[in-house]
Design a protein around this motif. Structure first.
Motif: not given
Length: 236
Positions: A94, A33-34, A186, A2, A30
């Motif tokens: 995730v 995912l990050c 992401g 990402i 976000h």
């Protein structure tokens, strides 16, 4: 990996609870995912908690206090449900929704906050915008931003378009590129009014994005005069 993230101001507004719900949805997606931004969000919460502990006590109305405690309790339960996991950059966890029999495979591994939106909007209604792009609007209970899925076919080229208001895009599946770079799962993109771009999906798989718009886009190509009158905008 990402490479594109919300800026510090947006993360601060999100942590403070002052970011509008439509934008908060994109930031939350976000964060799930990050790990990098998730850690920043946790740091901002720690700083806010420390400042709150050091502040002078204030007398508040009973109703206001009850509402505040209710909101904090709701956020605590939401955080537990999301199960963000460890914060190492390598192989971030995730959170996903379980795959259901007969379900669209592109919706099988979405962040939990997006999976909940899908569940509350079933069955999804896909509208073909062009040969390369399909879109599905999502009801979110707010009236400021349009929230939708943007689905680009393999190798699909979306018409070049301008932005009349801010647009946030979070890549959920696959990847796409434009003149400014390549965006993968992401990645978080903020487009400002006046930004012009043309997304192109990679050849190996479909690309699914979550978009949050505060105004309709405007096609700038040769057929813009024909297409633009049919581009509706419906905050939901």
């Amino acid at each position: 990996m990402i490479r594109h993230h919300p800026d510090q101001n947006m993360l601060l507004e999100y942590a403070a609870g002052s970011l509008p719900w439509g934008m908060s949805l994109a930031v939350s997606s976000h964060l799930q995912l990050c790990p990098q931004c998730r850690q920043q969000h946790e740091d901002l919460n720690d700083i806010g908690g420390a400042l709150l502990n050091e502040s002078e006590p204030q007398i508040v109305e009973t109703d206001a206090f009850a509402k505040l405690m209710g909101r904090l309790d709701q956020e605590q339960h939401q955080a537990q449900d999301e199960d963000t996991g460890p914060t190492e950059v390598e192989e971030p966890p995730v959170p996903t929704q379980p795959k259901k029999a007969g379900a669209d495979p592109i919706l099988a591994n979405l962040p939990k906050v997006v999976g909940k939106l899908v569940s509350s909007n079933r069955p999804l209604k896909w509208k073909r915008v062009s040969s390369a792009l399909r879109t599905s609007r999502l009801a979110t209970g707010q009236d400021r931003y349009e929230v939708a899925f943007q689905r680009i076919c393999r190798g699909g080229r979306v018409a070049e378009h301008d932005h009349r208001g801010r647009e946030v895009t979070v890549v959920l599946v696959g990847s796409f590129s434009d003149a400014d770079g390549v965006y993968c799962r992401g990645d978080f993109l903020l487009r400002e009014p006046g930004d012009v771009h043309r997304p192109i999906a990679t050849q190996d798989q479909e690309c699914l994005c979550l978009s949050v718009l505060e105004a309709p886009v405007k096609v700038t190509g040769p057929l813009g005069w024909l297409v633009n009158p049919f581009l509706s905008f419906r905050p939901n």
